[in-house]
Design an enzyme around this catalytic site. Structure first.
Site, PDB file in Angstrom:
ATOM      1  N   ARG A 136     -16.835  -1.553  -0.963  1.00 46.00           N
ATOM      2  CA  ARG A 136     -15.798  -0.625  -1.829  1.00 46.00           C
ATOM      3  C   ARG A 136     -16.407   0.775  -1.777  1.00 46.00           C
ATOM      4  O   ARG A 136     -16.552   1.756  -2.406  1.00 46.00           O
ATOM      5  CB  ARG A 136     -15.320  -0.752  -3.221  1.00 46.00           C
ATOM      6  CG  ARG A 136     -14.712  -2.015  -3.402  1.00 46.00           C
ATOM      7  CD  ARG A 136     -14.245  -2.437  -4.748  1.00 46.00           C
ATOM      8  NE  ARG A 136     -13.775  -3.946  -4.785  1.00 46.00           N
ATOM      9  CZ  ARG A 136     -12.663  -4.528  -4.110  1.00 46.00           C
ATOM     10  NH1 ARG A 136     -11.818  -3.636  -3.623  1.00 46.00           N
ATOM     11  NH2 ARG A 136     -12.417  -5.686  -4.093  1.00 46.00           N
ATOM     12  N   TYR A 192       0.871  -1.225  -0.121  1.00 48.24           N
ATOM     13  CA  TYR A 192       0.010   0.022  -0.115  1.00 48.24           C
ATOM     14  C   TYR A 192       0.826   1.234  -0.094  1.00 48.24           C
ATOM     15  O   TYR A 192       1.600   1.385   0.840  1.00 48.24           O
ATOM     16  CB  TYR A 192      -0.830  -0.124   1.361  1.00 48.24           C
ATOM     17  CG  TYR A 192      -1.815  -1.197   1.351  1.00 48.24           C
ATOM     18  CD1 TYR A 192      -2.386  -2.002   0.302  1.00 48.24           C
ATOM     19  CD2 TYR A 192      -2.424  -1.440   2.695  1.00 48.24           C
ATOM     20  CE1 TYR A 192      -3.149  -2.834   0.350  1.00 48.24           C
ATOM     21  CE2 TYR A 192      -3.280  -2.586   2.643  1.00 48.24           C
ATOM     22  CZ  TYR A 192      -3.631  -3.412   1.620  1.00 48.24           C
ATOM     23  OH  TYR A 192      -4.377  -4.410   1.876  1.00 48.24           O
ATOM     24  N   HIS A 207      -0.136 -12.189   1.054  1.00 46.34           N
ATOM     25  CA  HIS A 207      -0.958 -11.505   0.461  1.00 46.34           C
ATOM     26  C   HIS A 207      -1.892 -12.340  -0.401  1.00 46.34           C
ATOM     27  O   HIS A 207      -3.299 -11.684  -0.637  1.00 46.34           O
ATOM     28  CB  HIS A 207      -0.398 -10.138   0.090  1.00 46.34           C
ATOM     29  CG  HIS A 207      -1.280  -8.853  -0.131  1.00 46.34           C
ATOM     30  ND1 HIS A 207      -0.748  -7.568   0.005  1.00 46.34           N
ATOM     31  CD2 HIS A 207      -2.598  -8.833  -0.229  1.00 46.34           C
ATOM     32  CE1 HIS A 207      -1.683  -6.576  -0.031  1.00 46.34           C
ATOM     33  NE2 HIS A 207      -2.783  -7.248  -0.293  1.00 46.34           N
ATOM     34  N   PHE A 225     -19.764   1.287  -1.983  1.00 45.08           N
ATOM     35  CA  PHE A 225     -21.173   1.384  -2.498  1.00 45.08           C
ATOM     36  C   PHE A 225     -22.041   1.285  -1.652  1.00 45.08           C
ATOM     37  O   PHE A 225     -23.165   1.847  -1.587  1.00 45.08           O
ATOM     38  CB  PHE A 225     -21.101   0.454  -3.608  1.00 45.08           C
ATOM     39  CG  PHE A 225     -22.360   0.454  -4.430  1.00 45.08           C
ATOM     40  CD1 PHE A 225     -22.496   1.199  -5.487  1.00 45.08           C
ATOM     41  CD2 PHE A 225     -23.321  -0.594  -4.032  1.00 45.08           C
ATOM     42  CE1 PHE A 225     -23.919   1.281  -6.127  1.00 45.08           C
ATOM     43  CE2 PHE A 225     -24.399  -0.668  -5.023  1.00 45.08           C
ATOM     44  CZ  PHE A 225     -24.627   0.311  -5.734  1.00 45.08           C
TER      45      PHE A 225
END
Length: 332
Positions: A207, A58, A124, A209
């Site tokens: 996300r 990230y 990951h 929404f």
């Protein structure tokens, strides 16, 4: 904030019932001022969250450094979760589960976080070229050295998860799970529960929404990956907005936000489930945390499952701009 336990026996790890996913502070969802991100992380800790989720990828790397700055003076109250296994190359991200890279990545994460151990260390994504026994074996060596306390996997297949757990106790898996992404329920969840492995649900609000905050991608920054995500496009978006309207109706009847209902629904899936949401707004942080005390009735849960059943979201959950981050492991 109530607590929950991921894993069992020697692998047990107590964390807050809700965690903060820090990815969006540094990348993928537009530009965020780092000072705002630091204040968000600090506010989450002040509000009772103990679990912070980050990864070396990230930023890249900047997110771990940001989290490290915030926890520098409050390490004893924080469960730090980070990840290894995605390498930055000139051509993009490359999955690397080799033992050598796992150990090298851990040293880098320890340095950037400014800590002497990582509480929960995930792979990951499983590397199809490296036996999971080799990767987890290297993570187990990090545990033996005191550099890692607990081992986790992100987006494993059921067979891989079983083999990994046989190599070293797995405390938690991290996978996308929400009202519009329920793939885990078919095969992976039964394997995890049979072995007492906890579930950390990322993207529990779809996300963003499922918060109802936006109904188009027009106002999103050019760098925001949701601009190209299949579920936010054309006919898919139109069909998903119908689902959102259903969720808004259910939330309105309860006097809650759609985000609170979505988080409470996940919390109701079992005491071994810990959703991690992302936000950079203090108001949304406070509202989301209220979900930890929102208990949905059996009738409400039945209604949600009936009106928003598995598979009802239109479009695949992976996007072309972040396949390396989102594609679940296909090797069983």
């Amino acid at each position: 904030m109530p607590n929950r336990t991921l894993g069992r026996g020697s692998a047990a790890l107590e964390v807050s019932a809700l965690g903060l996913g820090c990815m969006g502070i540094s990348e993928f969802y537009g530009t965020v001022d780092e000072s705002v991100g630091e204040r968000t992380v600090a506010a989450a800790l002040d509000a009772g969250i103990t679990m912070l989720d980050t990864a070396d990828v990230y930023g890249p790397f900047r997110n771990e450094e940001l989290v490290g700055r915030v926890v520098a003076k409050r390490r004893g109250n924080v469960v730090l979760a980070t990840k290894c296994g995605l390498r930055h190359t000139d051509s993009g991200f490359q999955i690397d589960g080799t033992p050598e890279y796992v150990k090298k990545a851990a040293e880098g994460s320890l340095r950037r976080l400014g800590v002497d151990h990582i509480d929960l260390y995930y792979q990951h994504r499983p590397d199809p070229k490296v036996p999971i026994e080799d990767t987890v074996g290297a993570m187990a060596e990090l545990v033996a050295e005191g550099k890692v306390r607990h081992v986790g996997l992100s987006e494993p297949g059921p067979g891989t998860l079983a083999r990994a757990h046989a190599t070293h106790p797995i405390t938690a898996i991290q996978t996308e799970w929400s009202l519009w992404s329920r793939d885990i329920e078919d095969e992976v969840l039964p394997v995890a529960r049979e072995r007492g492995i906890g579930v950390v649900a990322y993207c529990p609000l779809g996300r963003g929404f499922l918060t109802g905050a936006f109904r188009s991608v027009d106002h999103l920054e050019a760098s925001d990956l949701r601009r190209v995500h299949p579920r936010f496009q054309g006919e898919n978006l139109a069909r998903n907005l119908v689902l959102l309207e259903t969720l808004e109706e259910i939330a309105g009847a309860r006097g809650a936000t759609t985000a609170q209902i979505a988080l409470a629904w996940l919390l109701a899936r079992g005491e071994d489930v810990v959703p991690i949401f992302g936000t950079t707004r203090a108001e949304h942080l406070r509202q989301n945390l209220e979900a930890s005390h929102l208990v949905l009735s059996a009738e409400e849960l039945r209604q949600i499952d009936e009106r928003i059943p598995p598979g009802s979201a239109a479009g695949p959950r992976t996007g072309p701009g972040a396949a390396h981050m989102e594609t679940p492991e296909k090797v069983h």
